[in-house]
Design an enzyme around this catalytic site. Sequence first.
Site, PDB file in Angstrom:
ATOM      1  N   PRO A   1       0.794  -1.221   0.000  1.00  0.00           N
ATOM      2  CG  PRO A   1      -0.069  -1.039   2.151  1.00  0.00           C
ATOM      3  CD  PRO A   1       0.593  -2.006   1.231  1.00  0.00           C
TER       4      PRO A   1
ATOM      5  CE1 TYR B   1       8.295   4.804   3.515  1.00  0.00           C
ATOM      6  CE2 TYR B   1       7.319   6.976   3.769  1.00  0.00           C
ATOM      7  CZ  TYR B   1       7.425   5.666   4.163  1.00  0.00           C
ATOM      8  OH  TYR B   1       6.691   5.203   5.215  1.00  0.00           O
TER       9      TYR B   1
ATOM     10  CG  LEU C   1      11.562   1.793  -0.579  1.00  0.00           C
ATOM     11  CD1 LEU C   1      10.431   2.736  -0.946  1.00  0.00           C
ATOM     12  CD2 LEU C   1      12.597   1.760  -1.704  1.00  0.00           C
ATOM     13  CB  SER C   2      12.633   3.590   5.508  1.00  0.00           C
ATOM     14  OG  SER C   2      11.489   2.868   5.896  1.00  0.00           O
TER      15      SER C   2
ATOM     16  NE  ARG D   1       6.089   3.582   9.983  1.00  0.00           N
ATOM     17  CZ  ARG D   1       4.942   3.782   9.319  1.00  0.00           C
ATOM     18  NH1 ARG D   1       4.432   2.832   8.581  1.00  0.00           N
ATOM     19  NH2 ARG D   1       4.329   4.932   9.385  1.00  0.00           N
TER      20      ARG D   1
ATOM     21  CG  ASP E   1      -1.894 -17.200   8.146  1.00  0.00           C
ATOM     22  OD1 ASP E   1      -0.856 -17.121   8.837  1.00  0.00           O
ATOM     23  OD2 ASP E   1      -3.018 -17.391   8.644  1.00  0.00           O
TER      24      ASP E   1
ATOM     25  CD  GLU F   1       9.002  -8.288   5.303  1.00  0.00           C
ATOM     26  OE1 GLU F   1       8.419  -9.389   5.483  1.00  0.00           O
ATOM     27  OE2 GLU F   1       9.075  -7.411   6.180  1.00  0.00           O
TER      28      GLU F   1
ATOM     29  CG  HIS G   1       4.712  -2.875  10.501  1.00  0.00           C
ATOM     30  ND1 HIS G   1       5.997  -3.349  10.566  1.00  0.00           N
ATOM     31  CD2 HIS G   1       4.747  -1.861   9.597  1.00  0.00           C
ATOM     32  CE1 HIS G   1       6.763  -2.627   9.739  1.00  0.00           C
ATOM     33  NE2 HIS G   1       6.025  -1.733   9.135  1.00  0.00           N
TER      34      HIS G   1
END
Lengths: 149, 149, 149, 149, 149, 149, 149, 149, 149, 149, 149, 149
Positions: free
Chosen positions: C9, C22, C100-101, C110, C86, C97, C79
């Site tokens: 998102p 970002y 960026l930050s 976070r 799942d 995974e 988070h």
Amino acid sequence: MRILVLHGPNLNLLGTREPEVYGRLTLAEIETEVRRAAAAAGAEVRFAQSNHEGTLIDMLQEARPWADAVVFNPGAYTHTSVALRDAIAAVGIPTVEVHLSNIHAREPFRRHSLTGEVAAGVVSGFGLHSYLLGLDAALALARQRQAAR
Amino acid sequence: MRILVLHGPNLNLLGTREPEVYGRLTLAEIETEVRRAAAAAGAEVRFAQSNHEGTLIDMLQEARPWADAVVFNPGAYTHTSVALRDAIAAVGIPTVEVHLSNIHAREPFRRHSLTGEVAAGVVSGFGLHSYLLGLDAALALARQRQAAR
Amino acid sequence: MRILVLHGPNLNLLGTREPEVYGRLTLAEIETEVRRAAAAAGAEVRFAQSNHEGTLIDMLQEARPWADAVVFNPGAYTHTSVALRDAIAAVGIPTVEVHLSNIHAREPFRRHSLTGEVAAGVVSGFGLHSYLLGLDAALALARQRQAAR
Amino acid sequence: MRILVLHGPNLNLLGTREPEVYGRLTLAEIETEVRRAAAAAGAEVRFAQSNHEGTLIDMLQEARPWADAVVFNPGAYTHTSVALRDAIAAVGIPTVEVHLSNIHAREPFRRHSLTGEVAAGVVSGFGLHSYLLGLDAALALARQRQAAR
Amino acid sequence: MRILVLHGPNLNLLGTREPEVYGRLTLAEIETEVRRAAAAAGAEVRFAQSNHEGTLIDMLQEARPWADAVVFNPGAYTHTSVALRDAIAAVGIPTVEVHLSNIHAREPFRRHSLTGEVAAGVVSGFGLHSYLLGLDAALALARQRQAAR
Amino acid sequence: MRILVLHGPNLNLLGTREPEVYGRLTLAEIETEVRRAAAAAGAEVRFAQSNHEGTLIDMLQEARPWADAVVFNPGAYTHTSVALRDAIAAVGIPTVEVHLSNIHAREPFRRHSLTGEVAAGVVSGFGLHSYLLGLDAALALARQRQAAR
Amino acid sequence: MRILVLHGPNLNLLGTREPEVYGRLTLAEIETEVRRAAAAAGAEVRFAQSNHEGTLIDMLQEARPWADAVVFNPGAYTHTSVALRDAIAAVGIPTVEVHLSNIHAREPFRRHSLTGEVAAGVVSGFGLHSYLLGLDAALALARQRQAAR
Amino acid sequence: MRILVLHGPNLNLLGTREPEVYGRLTLAEIETEVRRAAAAAGAEVRFAQSNHEGTLIDMLQEARPWADAVVFNPGAYTHTSVALRDAIAAVGIPTVEVHLSNIHAREPFRRHSLTGEVAAGVVSGFGLHSYLLGLDAALALARQRQAAR
Amino acid sequence: MRILVLHGPNLNLLGTREPEVYGRLTLAEIETEVRRAAAAAGAEVRFAQSNHEGTLIDMLQEARPWADAVVFNPGAYTHTSVALRDAIAAVGIPTVEVHLSNIHAREPFRRHSLTGEVAAGVVSGFGLHSYLLGLDAALALARQRQAAR
Amino acid sequence: MRILVLHGPNLNLLGTREPEVYGRLTLAEIETEVRRAAAAAGAEVRFAQSNHEGTLIDMLQEARPWADAVVFNPGAYTHTSVALRDAIAAVGIPTVEVHLSNIHAREPFRRHSLTGEVAAGVVSGFGLHSYLLGLDAALALARQRQAAR
Amino acid sequence: MRILVLHGPNLNLLGTREPEVYGRLTLAEIETEVRRAAAAAGAEVRFAQSNHEGTLIDMLQEARPWADAVVFNPGAYTHTSVALRDAIAAVGIPTVEVHLSNIHAREPFRRHSLTGEVAAGVVSGFGLHSYLLGLDAALALARQRQAAR
Amino acid sequence: MRILVLHGPNLNLLGTREPEVYGRLTLAEIETEVRRAAAAAGAEVRFAQSNHEGTLIDMLQEARPWADAVVFNPGAYTHTSVALRDAIAAVGIPTVEVHLSNIHAREPFRRHSLTGEVAAGVVSGFGLHSYLLGLDAALALARQRQAAR
């Protein structure tokens, strides 16, 4: 098929105790219904109730040579008894935990089930019907177990 | 009697997904068994599955004019969705929450059910049998509700 | 080698959204760089972005027959989403995974990754470079998996 | 480009220690691969390992005049050492934290990284590959820093 | 002045859902009142509702070129959605959060607002009036913003 | 009167390390000021610094026959070291804990002092002046102790 | 140089109150010593004590035009008063917090200082000497402030 | 319609206190605006401010025979005062809680409102405008109450 | 049979350190008793003590080719050292943790043992006797291990 | 025998305030009953009430030369006031804490008593009768104290 | 020397219960070994087991005139029984707590020992050997106690 | 008026058990005093004590047809027994909880009363006098109840 139906503390007061939470059925009436359903399924049931954590442990241990499965309503011990949790795990008979009221909808200290961590499964919230569903599940587990032997 | 059976996220992968936790039955096989049991009880069932929290809310809302009760396996949303919890409460159809695995025996973050706080009751840990017991409970609730009208 | 690169998102707003956190690169620019690196490694990439938790689950499930590995930036769902966690576990494709930050250097809510619990590994804090390192790791995992067959 | 690769406690036992968690590669083998990759990128690397929190702080401080970036696997000190966290921040050399195993998938006390709060970024879960990706990231950070001067 | 009024999950059921908590007004009636108040202030309003977290994010993102301010009732997502929180921050339009009921007087899990952390301000507890006060605040913020350009 | 002034980890970098938090004074400059103040009070001081928790414990133990009091800045070990806490208690020399910055105004993990639980008292937040006040307090404690013999 | 010395609740009982914790000195004796030290430093002091949180806030606010710095022992309000914390921050006079006993060595609810979060620094554990060290620190802060104008 | 507008601790310093948080308006300027808005609505307002928790309780109690509603900014007592919470509940006049800054966007200890648990509703984050919206809400509540008599 | 007896921080001060908690025996006296008991059992013992976490890790690692079992009193590191915990697990020699005082009867932060999570077992509370019982247990473990080869 | 009966915040509203929680008796009626009971026991009573924490501390301190024991209902300050707790401990007169309602049966934040930690004992839940039992206990403590002199 | 050896809940199932956790020895075999070791030391032992918390308390109380020390394995009551903790403290006979498995290495809820807080010491993790070491410790404590009379 | 006085675990040891906490009176002496006070009030009392949680539940249930009120000291079960809490609620006889020591002044785990949540009220801290005050309260409750019939 032989099923032990075990009731924990204060369940002997059923029907007279806080009916707005637990309903108006007595324990005797519940046992009559469960016996009828068991008979219909060709199963034998025994009932026992105790307010004593130790006695409930004794009863679970003594059920070993007789019972094929257990339907257990641990009442308030659900949330506090590591010893009953250990007894269920040690005895090794498939155990279905049942609750008259929906434990997820009650006070936070009633939302987790210590005994449920080692039960085969949990049925919660359907009043008398919780016992009948629990009996149904217990019979299925007992049959699976017999088949697996 | 009309029952909506609603499956939450990832349940469409059933049978192929971590079978050591969830068993080898597919969702189609579960639905076949539930349909058979419903037919035997003279009830009509509809099935729906979605991975979307919002779609599950929509489906619950749209079930209102049709369903007499709901059998709902909210999957992972059980533990995180206040919105689904509110939908169950808002829609007001008796809802039975079911889980294939015993949520009390899994990771701590799966032990509490947010949706279960507003469900009529919860059946957890019996695989396919959880759905059948849930259907049985849902029918009983629907009958009580009809009787009460 | 086929790699799905999945963005969660708000990543569609990249470059225009809080650039002090970002960076100023757009998602299109990141995808150009990732495509170039994949081509150099002889791999095929597909990109997808969604703001919908359910759509991300659908995309992961649909990647099954096609992708050899996934590079996934779950954004804020990292988070909060047990359902995405799942899905990664259920789908069974090696998943890297990326963030960026540096999630360990941000707000406490976070710092933990629910999805990271079931990912192969996590790369966090290097901006665009997180994606390139993630692609590199994903290719290595895909090769290992191919070799193991 | 000069890179310090620093290994924390018990990493000297690698290959012989719990191989189901950490793999069978020895530290010497990892260093050979990292040296090869560094040489290919025209960079110089130095390696150091210590079981002592204080020695690791000393090493970070002494790297100041020499190193352009650091690749650091703080091992168990990741989760407990405020002093190492302060050393990374005080020394001010770009530091990439690497872990062989995926810290998000391990015991809860290993899920948060105190040192990662002040590292540039974190790479976790890819075994030897974590070091190679970390080297890659460290070189990029060193180049950016040089460019910024 | 153009204002987007956004309603979150289950608000479409308003008036029929738990009226003792949320009152008897329907969403249509609320929108009529808000439109009247907006017209009186010479402002244009658009309304949207969704039960989908992702759709609410999409709507916020798409409002960017049109809206001068947003009045947002995130419903249950208020307390669980980091993704909506990020969307409000990313989109950068002044956003006023409104709630029909007083969230400080409800269940503990409804007392904190994740989305409120990045909203301009929060109005909570006044039923329909929360929307009208929220519109008033949104118009003031939009005017300030216009003046600041 | 003999006073040991002990500095913990990373304090050797003072003046070059995050000057916005710790100021621009070097440790040598602080020691010059403390020596001057001690001389004015007719007291002898010794200084020591280490990045090693174990070495700091050794130094405290070895101070026993020599020092009348200790001025101790445990740096990051303030918040994590039960072993240093035990060393202060075991050695039994009056110990004044000092901090350059105000630990109550920093990150939550720096707000509690484990070592302060067994120190005579704590001075925190006055930069170099914390050491001078700490010396003053240490001399007073040493005099009281001498008087009490 | 003008210094306000402010004492919080129950400090008027000093000397008669739990002497095993707070010592046998009375508040008047402390004030005599502080006045003497202030005079030696060429500074003017005023003293005030109150058991009322609101009165202490009033006194801090009223000190604004007069005092160059404040020495403040907030007593029990140290641990509970957000309002006093806000008053110190709002008034903006450099404030040194002092405590007779070592708050880090007492009951857990006394270990954190809310007011200390906004004080310049904290001196804790040296009995009367805490006030003298606090005065010393306050004078230094007042001089720095004067120099900075 | 008679409205009491009550300001809590440190609000008398408004305009001079941390303007980056609370803005540059003084309390007198706010009161002028509120009086104007009240007059426009044909309502009478009284203003009172105190730094004393007890005085605020007294003022609420004494408002009983006079005020039809209260607009209350409890300042720092919002988060700590059970006694003010009890006073609002005991007095029984509809009370609207207002805050200049957005309490959901500030330090964690300012995010929950004890007094808000018993207020009719809360308006937070709009500076002076919070008071005007609060007045508007208070008037509506007073009218409803009058209508209900 | 060869047993390493390892003592952690501050144990070198034994007999002179807080004798009301740790007793009046010195470490040398304990070692004499342990040597005597080992000799009676036909076993060889070596002793080592360090205040350094890193040195204790080194010693455990270096014991690998020599020791058949370890008796380890990790002192304060018991409660804080993940690195020592990892060293015990990595080295793989049966390790018996011993404590002079009963850790369950002390401050809460001393009640859990991180190192005990990977030790074979723990003996706590019997003073010198803890070491003798620990030696006894270590010999039994070493014998079992030898038998199992 | 002289007994001070002290009432905390909002108790002056008794009888008119939430009668379903606190009953319909006014404070004057309670004082009449307590005076009658005291007279019957040959004791003298004085009554005081305040909404101010600071005034209650002043009253406790001023009771020192007069009162033999105190019956204290600290109301809401029971749960938040460290300063009142310290005042009870500092003043040293035997103090019996009383509550009209049963604090163990109310909201979680009312279940612990800070002041009760230093009171002689606590009587809670019996309405007016709590005061009479408290008076009885206070007289017994005063007699014991007189006997012990 | 007379020693009571007391076994808590479910220990009667030993050997048949989860042997991978508790080993294959039965309780009878353990008692045989303990009796042999006691005889060798010239001591008399009695054994008792109960699943009842109350019976275990009774047994501890009744041991008072007979036993010189107790070896007690409280099983699951270790972690939940304040009443057994109080019984051990009240009875005052030196009590050695023993556990077959290492409680520090098990589920978090088994890591703390409530009864261990008042036992002389704890031996945990050595199977049958835990009992033998416990007997050894109990005999030493009984001798010390006899010597001290 | 018939009153059951029920004593929980370990109270049979009274007078001989930790007299510095519980005083030197025996249970028999307490019962003599209570009987005398009951006789003076024209009431009948029965006494019972048990160390068994289950027996205490049985006794409460069996008191139903006989007792008008209960004075109950649940001892250690106060803090752990949900089952006793449920028994008090289920039986429905007014129950006054009493404690010899002040539970608010003891270890944190003794500060909350589970049973007190459903008792009419609690008297704590006055030794024997707690029982006499409890009897007084119980008689008042029994009279109210009789009057209400």
